[in-house]
Design an enzyme around this catalytic site. Structure first.
Site, short mmCIF file in Angstrom:
data_model
loop_
_atom_site.label_atom_id
_atom_site.label_comp_id
_atom_site.label_asym_id
_atom_site.label_seq_id
_atom_site.Cartn_x
_atom_site.Cartn_y
_atom_site.Cartn_z
N TYR A 14 -2.73 -6.73 -7.36
CA TYR A 14 -1.96 -7.97 -7.32
C TYR A 14 -1.55 -8.41 -5.92
O TYR A 14 -0.98 -9.49 -5.76
CB TYR A 14 -0.67 -7.81 -8.15
CG TYR A 14 -0.90 -7.44 -9.59
CD1 TYR A 14 -1.29 -8.42 -10.52
CD2 TYR A 14 -0.72 -6.14 -10.04
CE1 TYR A 14 -1.50 -8.08 -11.85
CE2 TYR A 14 -0.92 -5.80 -11.37
CZ TYR A 14 -1.31 -6.77 -12.27
OH TYR A 14 -1.52 -6.44 -13.59
N HIS A 19 1.36 -15.19 -7.02
CA HIS A 19 2.62 -14.71 -7.59
C HIS A 19 3.33 -13.73 -6.65
O HIS A 19 4.53 -13.47 -6.82
CB HIS A 19 2.33 -14.02 -8.92
CG HIS A 19 3.27 -14.37 -10.04
ND1 HIS A 19 4.14 -15.46 -10.01
CD2 HIS A 19 3.49 -13.76 -11.24
CE1 HIS A 19 4.83 -15.49 -11.14
NE2 HIS A 19 4.47 -14.47 -11.89
N TYR A 64 7.31 -4.66 -12.12
CA TYR A 64 6.51 -5.81 -12.53
C TYR A 64 7.44 -7.01 -12.69
O TYR A 64 8.63 -6.88 -12.94
CB TYR A 64 5.66 -5.56 -13.78
CG TYR A 64 4.52 -4.61 -13.50
CD1 TYR A 64 3.32 -5.08 -12.96
CD2 TYR A 64 4.65 -3.25 -13.75
CE1 TYR A 64 2.28 -4.21 -12.68
CE2 TYR A 64 3.61 -2.37 -13.45
CZ TYR A 64 2.43 -2.86 -12.92
OH TYR A 64 1.40 -2.00 -12.62
N ASN A 66 8.16 -9.38 -14.75
CA ASN A 66 8.99 -9.72 -15.91
C ASN A 66 10.26 -8.89 -16.04
O ASN A 66 11.14 -9.25 -16.82
CB ASN A 66 8.16 -9.57 -17.20
CG ASN A 66 7.03 -10.56 -17.27
OD1 ASN A 66 6.82 -11.36 -16.36
ND2 ASN A 66 6.28 -10.51 -18.35
N ASN A 112 9.11 -16.00 -14.86
CA ASN A 112 9.60 -14.82 -15.56
C ASN A 112 10.44 -13.89 -14.69
O ASN A 112 11.33 -13.20 -15.19
CB ASN A 112 8.43 -14.05 -16.17
CG ASN A 112 7.81 -14.78 -17.34
OD1 ASN A 112 8.49 -15.51 -18.05
ND2 ASN A 112 6.52 -14.59 -17.55
#
Length: 207
Positions: A14, A19, A64, A66, A112
């Site tokens: 990632y 993001h 993460y 969320n 989120n």
């Protein structure tokens, strides 16, 4: 003392995602201002230092996106700081690439990471919204934010991270409007934002 939180997802899979621009900016602040080495704390990684004489802890949650609020809540509780001392750096699809907005409180706009933080500590923290552009239709948003920045986008991403890092001391001093203006002028001077403050260099290159 202030807590600067960069949002993103952990791991090499990632690291170049849109993001993860919050992680990128926080990393640049640590590099440019000689913060301590990163260490594991608060379900994340932290680095300590100072900006313009103000003590700062940088936090990258490793939960993460969320579940980012879990890490933020742990840090806030440990340092016994108010929400006004928390600044969260995150990607914003409703802003064009290279644009930045700063605000206290407000909605989460479907993000989120913000949803999790607000659920854990409330809404009254500073958000530094880092524009990554919108793919055009709702159905493409997920793939857009979890997609890597294109090679053509990397110059403005680096310029934005550098400008934020160079001026981050203004946030530590509570001068958010001056911070946002200086970042904008720095991006404009390097050709990534138009004089009308509406389009980015990335937009122009795509036409």
């Amino acid at each position: 003392m202030r807590l600067f939180v960069g949002l993103g997802n952990p791991g090499s899979k990632y690291q170049d995602n849109r993001h993860n621009i919050g992680f990128m900016v926080i990393d640049e602040i640590a590099r440019r201002h000689g913060f301590s080495p990163w260490r594991r704390r608060f379900q994340g990684e932290t680095a300590d230092g100072s900006l313009d004489g103000e003590r700062i802890t940088l936090l990258k949650p490793l939960t993460y996106m969320n579940e980012s609020g879990r890490a933020v809540q742990e840090a806030v509780s440990f340092y016994k700081i108010g929400h006004g001392e928390v600044a969260v750096f995150h990607d914003e699809i409703e802003l064009p690439p290279a644009k930045l907005r700063v605000k206290v409180g407000g909605g989460i706009a479907g993000h989120n990471g913000l949803r999790s933080i607000s659920a854990h500590i409330g809404n009254d923290y500073l958000r530094v919204r880092l524009g990554v552009g919108h793919p055009g239709v709702k159905e493409l948003v997920h793939g857009h934010v979890l997609g890597d920045f294109a090679k053509s986008e990397r110059p403005w991403v680096a310029a934005l991270a550098e400008a934020v890092a160079d001026n981050a001391g203004l946030i530590a001093k509570g001068r958010e409007a001056t911070f946002a203006n200086k970042v904008h002028l720095a991006l404009q001077a390097r050709g990534f934002l138009d004089d009308d403050n509406k389009k980015s260099g990335a937009d122009k290159a795509a036409k």
